[in-house]
Motif scaffolding. Sequence first.
Motif, PDB file in Angstrom:
ATOM      1  N   TYR A   1       0.836  -1.202   0.000  1.00 28.53           N
ATOM      2  CA  TYR A   1       0.000   0.000   0.000  1.00 28.53           C
ATOM      3  C   TYR A   1       0.869   1.250   0.000  1.00 28.53           C
ATOM      4  CZ  TYR A   1      -3.413  -3.521   1.069  1.00 28.53           C
ATOM      5  OH  TYR A   1      -4.201  -4.639   0.995  1.00 28.53           O
ATOM      6  N   SER A   2       0.545   2.179  -0.894  1.00 25.08           N
ATOM      7  CA  SER A   2       1.380   3.368  -1.068  1.00 25.08           C
ATOM      8  C   SER A   2       0.640   4.679  -0.834  1.00 25.08           C
ATOM      9  CB  SER A   2       1.958   3.374  -2.487  1.00 25.08           C
ATOM     10  OG  SER A   2       0.891   3.363  -3.434  1.00 25.08           O
ATOM     11  N   SER A   3      -0.642   4.606  -0.482  1.00 20.49           N
ATOM     12  CA  SER A   3      -1.395   5.847  -0.295  1.00 20.49           C
ATOM     13  C   SER A   3      -2.550   5.648   0.674  1.00 20.49           C
ATOM     14  CB  SER A   3      -1.927   6.364  -1.646  1.00 20.49           C
ATOM     15  OG  SER A   3      -2.775   5.410  -2.251  1.00 20.49           O
ATOM     16  N   VAL A   4      -3.086   6.771   1.115  1.00 17.45           N
ATOM     17  CA  VAL A   4      -4.250   6.812   2.001  1.00 17.45           C
ATOM     18  C   VAL A   4      -5.296   7.670   1.315  1.00 17.45           C
ATOM     19  CG1 VAL A   4      -5.107   7.625   4.234  1.00 17.45           C
ATOM     20  CG2 VAL A   4      -2.821   6.622   4.071  1.00 17.45           C
ATOM     21  N   ALA A   5      -6.545   7.245   1.371  1.00 15.26           N
ATOM     22  CA  ALA A   5      -7.634   8.031   0.794  1.00 15.26           C
ATOM     23  C   ALA A   5      -8.750   8.202   1.815  1.00 15.26           C
ATOM     24  CB  ALA A   5      -8.189   7.365  -0.461  1.00 15.26           C
ATOM     25  N   ILE A   6      -9.334   9.389   1.849  1.00 18.62           N
ATOM     26  CA  ILE A   6     -10.592   9.614   2.553  1.00 18.62           C
ATOM     27  C   ILE A   6     -11.642   9.370   1.476  1.00 18.62           C
ATOM     28  CG2 ILE A   6     -12.028  11.210   3.867  1.00 18.62           C
ATOM     29  CD1 ILE A   6      -9.315  10.457   5.214  1.00 18.62           C
ATOM     30  N   TRP A   7     -12.308   8.230   1.570  1.00 21.28           N
ATOM     31  CA  TRP A   7     -13.151   7.723   0.487  1.00 21.28           C
ATOM     32  C   TRP A   7     -14.624   7.825   0.854  1.00 21.28           C
ATOM     33  CZ3 TRP A   7     -12.240   6.656  -4.391  1.00 21.28           C
ATOM     34  CH2 TRP A   7     -13.150   5.885  -5.112  1.00 21.28           C
ATOM     35  N   CYS A   8     -15.417   8.410  -0.038  1.00 19.67           N
ATOM     36  CA  CYS A   8     -16.864   8.456   0.125  1.00 19.67           C
ATOM     37  C   CYS A   8     -17.431   7.210  -0.547  1.00 19.67           C
ATOM     38  CB  CYS A   8     -17.445   9.721  -0.504  1.00 19.67           C
ATOM     39  SG  CYS A   8     -19.243   9.806  -0.354  1.00 19.67           S
ATOM     40  N   ASP A   9     -17.799   6.235   0.285  1.00 19.54           N
ATOM     41  CA  ASP A   9     -18.307   4.969  -0.237  1.00 19.54           C
ATOM     42  C   ASP A   9     -19.652   5.133  -0.929  1.00 19.54           C
ATOM     43  OD1 ASP A   9     -17.231   2.458  -0.487  1.00 19.54           O
ATOM     44  OD2 ASP A   9     -18.136   1.658   1.330  1.00 19.54           O
ATOM     45  N   ARG A  10     -20.425   6.108  -0.525  1.00 15.33           N
ATOM     46  CA  ARG A  10     -21.748   6.324  -1.110  1.00 15.33           C
ATOM     47  C   ARG A  10     -21.641   6.732  -2.574  1.00 15.33           C
ATOM     48  NH1 ARG A  10     -25.842   8.486   2.163  1.00 15.33           N
ATOM     49  NH2 ARG A  10     -25.493   6.516   3.189  1.00 15.33           N
ATOM     50  N   PHE A  11     -20.656   7.592  -2.892  1.00 11.18           N
ATOM     51  CA  PHE A  11     -20.553   8.112  -4.259  1.00 11.18           C
ATOM     52  C   PHE A  11     -19.278   7.678  -4.975  1.00 11.18           C
ATOM     53  CE2 PHE A  11     -23.442  11.047  -2.074  1.00 11.18           C
ATOM     54  CZ  PHE A  11     -24.535  10.902  -2.901  1.00 11.18           C
ATOM     55  N   ASP A  12     -18.507   6.752  -4.376  1.00 10.86           N
ATOM     56  CA  ASP A  12     -17.278   6.236  -4.987  1.00 10.86           C
ATOM     57  C   ASP A  12     -16.358   7.349  -5.458  1.00 10.86           C
ATOM     58  OD1 ASP A  12     -17.963   3.560  -4.574  1.00 10.86           O
ATOM     59  OD2 ASP A  12     -19.132   3.486  -6.413  1.00 10.86           O
ATOM     60  N   VAL A  13     -15.971   8.210  -4.508  1.00 10.92           N
ATOM     61  CA  VAL A  13     -15.102   9.334  -4.849  1.00 10.92           C
ATOM     62  C   VAL A  13     -14.204   9.652  -3.655  1.00 10.92           C
ATOM     63  CG1 VAL A  13     -16.717  11.142  -4.114  1.00 10.92           C
ATOM     64  CG2 VAL A  13     -15.069  11.629  -5.911  1.00 10.92           C
ATOM     65  N   SER A  14     -12.989  10.095  -3.973  1.00  9.84           N
ATOM     66  CA  SER A  14     -12.042  10.495  -2.935  1.00  9.84           C
ATOM     67  C   SER A  14     -12.267  11.946  -2.549  1.00  9.84           C
ATOM     68  CB  SER A  14     -10.618  10.329  -3.468  1.00  9.84           C
ATOM     69  OG  SER A  14      -9.679  10.926  -2.611  1.00  9.84           O
ATOM     70  N   PHE A  15     -12.352  12.212  -1.245  1.00  8.84           N
ATOM     71  CA  PHE A  15     -12.397  13.598  -0.769  1.00  8.84           C
ATOM     72  C   PHE A  15     -10.991  14.183  -0.801  1.00  8.84           C
ATOM     73  CE2 PHE A  15     -16.437  14.609   1.798  1.00  8.84           C
ATOM     74  CZ  PHE A  15     -17.242  13.955   0.885  1.00  8.84           C
ATOM     75  N   GLY A  16      -9.994  13.353  -0.485  1.00  6.44           N
ATOM     76  CA  GLY A  16      -8.588  13.751  -0.488  1.00  6.44           C
ATOM     77  C   GLY A  16      -7.737  12.529  -0.275  1.00  6.44           C
ATOM     78  N   ALA A  17      -6.435  12.638  -0.623  1.00  6.69           N
ATOM     79  CA  ALA A  17      -5.536  11.486  -0.521  1.00  6.69           C
ATOM     80  C   ALA A  17      -4.131  11.949  -0.207  1.00  6.69           C
ATOM     81  CB  ALA A  17      -5.564  10.682  -1.808  1.00  6.69           C
ATOM     82  N   ALA A  18      -3.340  11.020   0.335  1.00  8.07           N
ATOM     83  CA  ALA A  18      -1.940  11.295   0.654  1.00  8.07           C
ATOM     84  C   ALA A  18      -1.070  10.150   0.130  1.00  8.07           C
ATOM     85  CB  ALA A  18      -1.758  11.443   2.160  1.00  8.07           C
ATOM     86  N   GLU A  19      -0.025  10.489  -0.598  1.00 10.63           N
ATOM     87  CA  GLU A  19       0.967   9.518  -1.059  1.00 10.63           C
ATOM     88  C   GLU A  19       1.894   9.247   0.123  1.00 10.63           C
ATOM     89  OE1 GLU A  19       2.280   7.100  -4.071  1.00 10.63           O
ATOM     90  OE2 GLU A  19       0.998   8.773  -4.597  1.00 10.63           O
ATOM     91  N   LEU A  20       2.098   7.992   0.461  1.00 15.57           N
ATOM     92  CA  LEU A  20       2.967   7.631   1.591  1.00 15.57           C
ATOM     93  C   LEU A  20       4.387   7.404   1.102  1.00 15.57           C
ATOM     94  CD1 LEU A  20       0.582   5.136   3.424  1.00 15.57           C
ATOM     95  CD2 LEU A  20       1.135   7.492   4.100  1.00 15.57           C
ATOM     96  N   ALA A  21       5.344   8.084   1.751  1.00 14.73           N
ATOM     97  CA  ALA A  21       6.757   7.921   1.437  1.00 14.73           C
ATOM     98  C   ALA A  21       7.494   7.582   2.716  1.00 14.73           C
ATOM     99  CB  ALA A  21       7.312   9.208   0.820  1.00 14.73           C
ATOM    100  N   LYS A  22       8.638   6.927   2.566  1.00 13.50           N
ATOM    101  CA  LYS A  22       9.433   6.540   3.717  1.00 13.50           C
ATOM    102  C   LYS A  22       9.751   7.777   4.556  1.00 13.50           C
ATOM    103  CE  LYS A  22      13.143   3.504   4.961  1.00 13.50           C
ATOM    104  NZ  LYS A  22      14.007   2.446   4.495  1.00 13.50           N
TER     105      LYS A  22
END
Length: 187
Positions: free
Chosen positions: A165-186
């Motif tokens: 896994y390389s990222s985190v998403a705040i995901w709206c399951d109702r409408f299948d859309v990301s509110f925002g996301a973060a790329e994870l780096a070391k």
Amino acid sequence: MKLGRGRRGPLVAAVAVVVTAALVVGLYLFQPWKLWQDETVSEALPAASPTAPSGSPSGTVSAAPAPSAAPQTLTKGSFISHEHDTKGIAKVVRLADGSHVLRLEGLDTSNGPDLRVWLTDAPVKEGVAGWRVFDDGKYVSLGKLKGNKGDQNYEIPADVNLADYSSVAIWCDRFDVSFGAAELAKA
């Protein structure tokens, strides 16, 4: 042939029923009042769970020493906005007992219906191109978003291989859309 006054009443009533039903369904799906309701969470980074007592050969119970290692940030990233303005930091933290949590710090996004926190393998893309990519590949839901503002922790199940896994998403399951996301780096 003109409609008589007696026939307009049932037609108006039927239209009113359809409009009311559509309004109720729309309110349920979109939950627009959440746009004006903030839920702030202020969780501290969790401590490692204490080690369970173990039996000694003499039959007495003694507590094993607690691990002394401090929590360690393994990966981190800053949120970018997608469907809604989103700010904050996401961190994967290894606790002293070896368990892992996803920590969101300074999160600030819109509230919405059915928001989830996901670890994903999708790359984080700016703009509209990044709104819907997180359910295309591998992802694991860490649960419902506890609040749209503040600091919060999400336990990562022990069987999750973090290398997948390389990222985190705040995901709206109702409408299948990301509110925002973060790329994870070391870190």
